[in-house]
Scaffold this active site. Structure first.
Site, PDB file in Angstrom:
ATOM      1  N   HIS A 107      -7.247   9.681  -2.362  1.00 41.24           N
ATOM      2  CA  HIS A 107      -6.778   9.578  -0.978  1.00 41.24           C
ATOM      3  C   HIS A 107      -7.757  10.201   0.027  1.00 41.24           C
ATOM      4  O   HIS A 107      -7.936   9.694   1.130  1.00 41.24           O
ATOM      5  CB  HIS A 107      -5.400  10.244  -0.872  1.00 41.24           C
ATOM      6  CG  HIS A 107      -4.526   9.706   0.218  1.00 41.24           C
ATOM      7  ND1 HIS A 107      -3.168   9.580   0.094  1.00 41.24           N
ATOM      8  CD2 HIS A 107      -4.826   9.271   1.468  1.00 41.24           C
ATOM      9  CE1 HIS A 107      -2.668   9.084   1.215  1.00 41.24           C
ATOM     10  NE2 HIS A 107      -3.650   8.887   2.062  1.00 41.24           N
ATOM     11  N   LYS A 112      -2.087   6.176  -4.301  1.00 38.74           N
ATOM     12  CA  LYS A 112      -3.196   7.107  -4.052  1.00 38.74           C
ATOM     13  C   LYS A 112      -2.928   8.491  -4.616  1.00 38.74           C
ATOM     14  O   LYS A 112      -1.804   8.991  -4.540  1.00 38.74           O
ATOM     15  CB  LYS A 112      -3.454   7.225  -2.538  1.00 38.74           C
ATOM     16  CG  LYS A 112      -3.513   5.882  -1.814  1.00 38.74           C
ATOM     17  CD  LYS A 112      -3.927   5.999  -0.358  1.00 38.74           C
ATOM     18  CE  LYS A 112      -3.703   4.680   0.364  1.00 38.74           C
ATOM     19  NZ  LYS A 112      -2.332   4.482   0.870  1.00 38.74           N
ATOM     20  N   ASP A 114       0.840  -1.199   0.000  1.00 38.73           N
ATOM     21  CA  ASP A 114       0.000   0.000   0.000  1.00 38.73           C
ATOM     22  C   ASP A 114       0.874   1.247   0.000  1.00 38.73           C
ATOM     23  O   ASP A 114       1.494   1.584   1.005  1.00 38.73           O
ATOM     24  CB  ASP A 114      -0.896   0.006   1.240  1.00 38.73           C
ATOM     25  CG  ASP A 114      -1.866   1.180   1.226  1.00 38.73           C
ATOM     26  OD1 ASP A 114      -2.860   1.116   0.470  1.00 38.73           O
ATOM     27  OD2 ASP A 114      -1.614   2.182   1.925  1.00 38.73           O
ATOM     28  N   TYR A 168       3.236   9.944   0.644  1.00 39.62           N
ATOM     29  CA  TYR A 168       4.195   9.348   1.581  1.00 39.62           C
ATOM     30  C   TYR A 168       5.639   9.711   1.215  1.00 39.62           C
ATOM     31  O   TYR A 168       6.553   9.533   2.022  1.00 39.62           O
ATOM     32  CB  TYR A 168       4.026   7.817   1.678  1.00 39.62           C
ATOM     33  CG  TYR A 168       2.644   7.368   2.117  1.00 39.62           C
ATOM     34  CD1 TYR A 168       1.774   8.245   2.773  1.00 39.62           C
ATOM     35  CD2 TYR A 168       2.188   6.069   1.882  1.00 39.62           C
ATOM     36  CE1 TYR A 168       0.498   7.847   3.163  1.00 39.62           C
ATOM     37  CE2 TYR A 168       0.920   5.667   2.282  1.00 39.62           C
ATOM     38  CZ  TYR A 168       0.078   6.557   2.912  1.00 39.62           C
ATOM     39  OH  TYR A 168      -1.182   6.147   3.287  1.00 39.62           O
TER      40      TYR A 168
HETATM   41  N1  LIG Z   1      -5.709   6.161   3.252  1.00 36.90           N
HETATM   42  C1  LIG Z   1      -5.252   6.838   4.266  1.00 36.90           C
HETATM   43  O1  LIG Z   1      -5.611   7.992   4.476  1.00 36.90           O
HETATM   44  C2  LIG Z   1      -4.294   6.176   5.214  1.00 36.90           C
HETATM   45  C3  LIG Z   1      -4.109   6.704   6.504  1.00 36.90           C
HETATM   46  C4  LIG Z   1      -3.268   6.025   7.381  1.00 36.90           C
HETATM   47  C5  LIG Z   1      -2.605   4.879   6.974  1.00 36.90           C
HETATM   48  N2  LIG Z   1      -2.765   4.401   5.705  1.00 36.90           N
HETATM   49  C6  LIG Z   1      -2.059   3.166   5.231  1.00 36.90           C
HETATM   50  O2  LIG Z   1      -2.202   2.163   6.241  1.00 36.90           O
HETATM   51  C7  LIG Z   1      -0.920   1.699   6.637  1.00 36.90           C
HETATM   52  C8  LIG Z   1      -0.943   1.225   8.078  1.00 36.90           C
HETATM   53  O3  LIG Z   1      -1.326   2.252   8.957  1.00 36.90           O
HETATM   54  P1  LIG Z   1      -0.295   3.025   9.892  1.00 36.90           P
HETATM   55  O4  LIG Z   1       1.042   3.051   9.265  1.00 36.90           O
HETATM   56  O5  LIG Z   1      -0.947   4.313  10.210  1.00 36.90           O
HETATM   57  O6  LIG Z   1      -0.284   2.198  11.243  1.00 36.90           O
HETATM   58  P2  LIG Z   1      -0.160   0.668  11.649  1.00 36.90           P
HETATM   59  O7  LIG Z   1       0.331  -0.140  10.516  1.00 36.90           O
HETATM   60  O8  LIG Z   1      -1.415   0.294  12.313  1.00 36.90           O
HETATM   61  O9  LIG Z   1       0.963   0.759  12.768  1.00 36.90           O
HETATM   62  C9  LIG Z   1       2.283   1.062  12.423  1.00 36.90           C
HETATM   63  C10 LIG Z   1       3.103   1.261  13.698  1.00 36.90           C
HETATM   64  O10 LIG Z   1       3.084   0.072  14.482  1.00 36.90           O
HETATM   65  C11 LIG Z   1       4.395  -0.378  14.731  1.00 36.90           C
HETATM   66  N3  LIG Z   1       4.345  -1.838  14.644  1.00 36.90           N
HETATM   67  C12 LIG Z   1       4.139  -2.586  13.521  1.00 36.90           C
HETATM   68  N4  LIG Z   1       4.082  -3.889  13.822  1.00 36.90           N
HETATM   69  C13 LIG Z   1       4.255  -3.991  15.160  1.00 36.90           C
HETATM   70  C14 LIG Z   1       4.299  -5.067  16.049  1.00 36.90           C
HETATM   71  N5  LIG Z   1       4.149  -6.319  15.611  1.00 36.90           N
HETATM   72  N6  LIG Z   1       4.484  -4.803  17.367  1.00 36.90           N
HETATM   73  C15 LIG Z   1       4.646  -3.532  17.798  1.00 36.90           C
HETATM   74  N7  LIG Z   1       4.609  -2.457  17.004  1.00 36.90           N
HETATM   75  C16 LIG Z   1       4.421  -2.681  15.684  1.00 36.90           C
HETATM   76  C17 LIG Z   1       5.270   0.265  13.686  1.00 36.90           C
HETATM   77  O11 LIG Z   1       6.553   0.486  14.219  1.00 36.90           O
HETATM   78  P3  LIG Z   1       7.926   0.275  13.409  1.00 36.90           P
HETATM   79  O12 LIG Z   1       7.739   0.724  12.012  1.00 36.90           O
HETATM   80  O13 LIG Z   1       8.889   1.128  14.173  1.00 36.90           O
HETATM   81  O14 LIG Z   1       8.243  -1.175  13.497  1.00 36.90           O
HETATM   82  C18 LIG Z   1       4.546   1.579  13.413  1.00 36.90           C
HETATM   83  O15 LIG Z   1       4.938   2.571  14.335  1.00 36.90           O
HETATM   84  C19 LIG Z   1      -0.035   2.916   6.369  1.00 36.90           C
HETATM   85  O16 LIG Z   1       1.330   2.601   6.400  1.00 36.90           O
HETATM   86  C20 LIG Z   1      -0.560   3.366   5.039  1.00 36.90           C
HETATM   87  O17 LIG Z   1      -0.059   2.530   4.015  1.00 36.90           O
HETATM   88  C21 LIG Z   1      -3.612   5.023   4.832  1.00 36.90           C
END
Ligand SMILES: NC(=O)c1ccc[n+]([C@@H]2O[C@H](COP(=O)([O-])OP(=O)(O)OC[C@H]3O[C@@H](n4cnc5c(N)ncnc54)[C@H](OP(=O)(O)O)[C@@H]3O)[C@@H](O)[C@H]2O)c1
Ligand SMILES: *[C@@H]1O[C@H](CO)[C@@H](O)[C@H](O)[C@H]1NC(C)=O
Ligand SMILES: *[C@@H]1O[C@H](CO)[C@@H](O)[C@H](O)[C@H]1NC(C)=O
Ligand SMILES: *[C@@H]1O[C@H](CO)[C@@H](O)[C@H](O)[C@H]1NC(C)=O
Length: 344
Positions: free
Chosen positions: A138, A105, A71, A76
């Site tokens: 987005h 996006k 994704d 980004y």
């Molecule tokens: N469409 C939109 O508007 C939108 C908005 C938000 C997000 N997104 C997409 O969704 C994806 C995921 O959401 P997100 O990045 O906000 O948050 P997330 O994936 O829910 O959480 C990421 C965080 O969790 C940590 N983490 C990952 N696996 C872990 C584990 N097993 N144990 C402990 N900590 C862990 C990571 O740390 P480390 O990296 O330090 O390991 C990072 O800080 C994004 O990367 C993006 O691609 C889209």
């Protein structure tokens, strides 16, 4: 004369039917299931905030681990590194481009129908791809703040349909739409979004909203599936950080899983795709094995109970000076239930 009018009628019918068919998406339940071009793998790899020197290695490692869904997004700022990681991952696994599902996006400053193609082209160029599997709008936001003028998301959507017809993306989708906005879009297009991506996790479950998408055959992708874990979010005024929450820990311990695996598996079992991000090799691998975490019905019910929090971490409504998520859970930062469904 008769033949002539029949022919022209046929031509009209064809022209009418010509908006591209949105190939229905059948989600892939298990990450080891064979891939088909139009199936979205339910476990994907997120790339927001991946900005370390080893960003490409993380994406490549994800592919080596087994992820087949990446994704990305223009905003980004890392599509070049992500693209490099994709190429490296393909090389090391011997897979082909077609074996991956790659999403990107369109950012808010490219909503002008005349700019949509250049936005998509830039992402393709940076990622080093000839086509995307999915291109999202987005945000339903193209206000003066971004574009110097108001542009309707309906017009932007029209331009995205053209990109799909050109074959630059196999599917088109939206993200962060409210029920009224999505219903309005559906009312004005013959090409419904294939996928809607929005914030979903045990603290923001939005069950009716998910059900609405099921009813409309629109696949749902859960972003920030680990809730407030991402360091750009503020966890201080919210519930216990999800990965430290005691019920999640108990379940994890009992089933021999990590807390993140419990949360991701819960998301997958309710039919949404989840796209956790991590820079760390060990998290990237263990998150991918979430589908092996065997949760019982009562475990899922315990996670369901955390839904009473209604806590949304991602809401740029104030800084962008636009209403977002109207009618959905915690649309106004007061952690309330969804209002849209009650009004009916
Ligand atoms: N469409 C939109 O508007 C939108 C908005 C938000 C997000 N997104 C997409 O969704 C994806 C995921 O959401 P997100 O990045 O906000 O948050 P997330 O994936 O829910 O959480 C990421 C965080 O969790 C940590 N983490 C990952 N696996 C872990 C584990 N097993 N144990 C402990 N900590 C862990 C990571 O740390 P480390 O990296 O330090 O390991 C990072 O800080 C994004 O990367 C993006 O691609 C889209
Ligand atoms: C990236 O570097 C960090 C810090 O050295 C390390 O912990 C992490 O595992 C690395 N990630 C990858 C995918 O190599
Ligand atoms: C969409 O169309 C339906 C049926 O015509 C109508 O009831 C509804 O109010 C419309 N919704 C929006 C948001 O325009
Ligand atoms: C989904 O469809 C079912 C069956 O028609 C209906 O009872 C339900 O209210 C719908 N749910 C939503 C949220 O639209």
């Amino acid at each position: 004369m008769k033949t002539f009018s029949l022919l022209s009628l046929a031509a009209i019918v064809l022209a009418d039917a010509s908006p591209p068919e949105q190939i229905p998406i059948s989600p892939i339940e298990s990450p080891t299931e064979p891939l088909t071009l139009d199936a979205i793998p339910l476990l994907g790899f997120g790339t927001w905030n991946l900005k370390e020197k080893n960003t490409s290695e993380a994406v490549s490692w994800a592919i080596q681990t087994g992820y087949r869904h990446i994704d990305a997004a223009a905003i980004y700022g890392n599509e070049v590194e992500v693209g490099k990681g994709i190429r490296d991952g393909l090389l090391r696994t011997g897979l082909q481009r077609e074996h991956l599902w790659i999403t990107s996006k369109l950012w808010n400053d490219k909503h002008d129908p005349n700019l949509v193609e250049s936005g998509l082209d830039a992402s393709l160029h940076k990622l080093g791809l000839t086509y995307l599997d999915l291109y999202h709008m987005h945000w339903p936001v193209a206000d003066t703040l971004f574009s110097g003028k108001k542009i309707s998301y309906r017009d932007t959507w029209g331009a995205m349909i053209l990109q799909q017809q050109k074959g630059k993306t196999r599917h088109i989708g939206v993200a962060n739409f409210s029920p009224a906005q999505l219903q309005d879009l559906l009312n004005h297009t013959s090409v419904p979004p294939a996928v809607h991506q929005f914030e979903l996790h045990p603290y923001l479950q939005q069950n009716e909203w998910i059900e609405w998408h099921k009813n409309h055959s629109i696949h749902v992708t859960a972003y920030s599936p680990l809730a407030g874990t991402n360091p750009t979010y503020d966890e201080s005024d919210g519930p216990t950080p999800l990965l430290k929450e005691k019920h999640i820990h108990k379940i994890a311990k009992k089933r021999g899983c990590t807390p993140a695996q419990v949360v991701l598996q819960w998301g997958i079992l309710r039919g949404t795709s989840v796209i956790p991000k991590s820079i760390h090799k060990d998290y990237i691998s263990s998150n991918f094995h979430a589908t092996e975490c065997e949760l019982k019905k009562k475990d899922l019910e315990k996670v369901d109970k955390l839904g009473k929090e209604h806590h949304r971490y991602n809401n740029p409504s104030k800084s962008w000076k636009v209403d977002l998520y109207q009618g959905l859970e915690d649309d106004d930062g007061k952690h309330g239930k969804a209002k849209f469904w009650d009004e009916k």
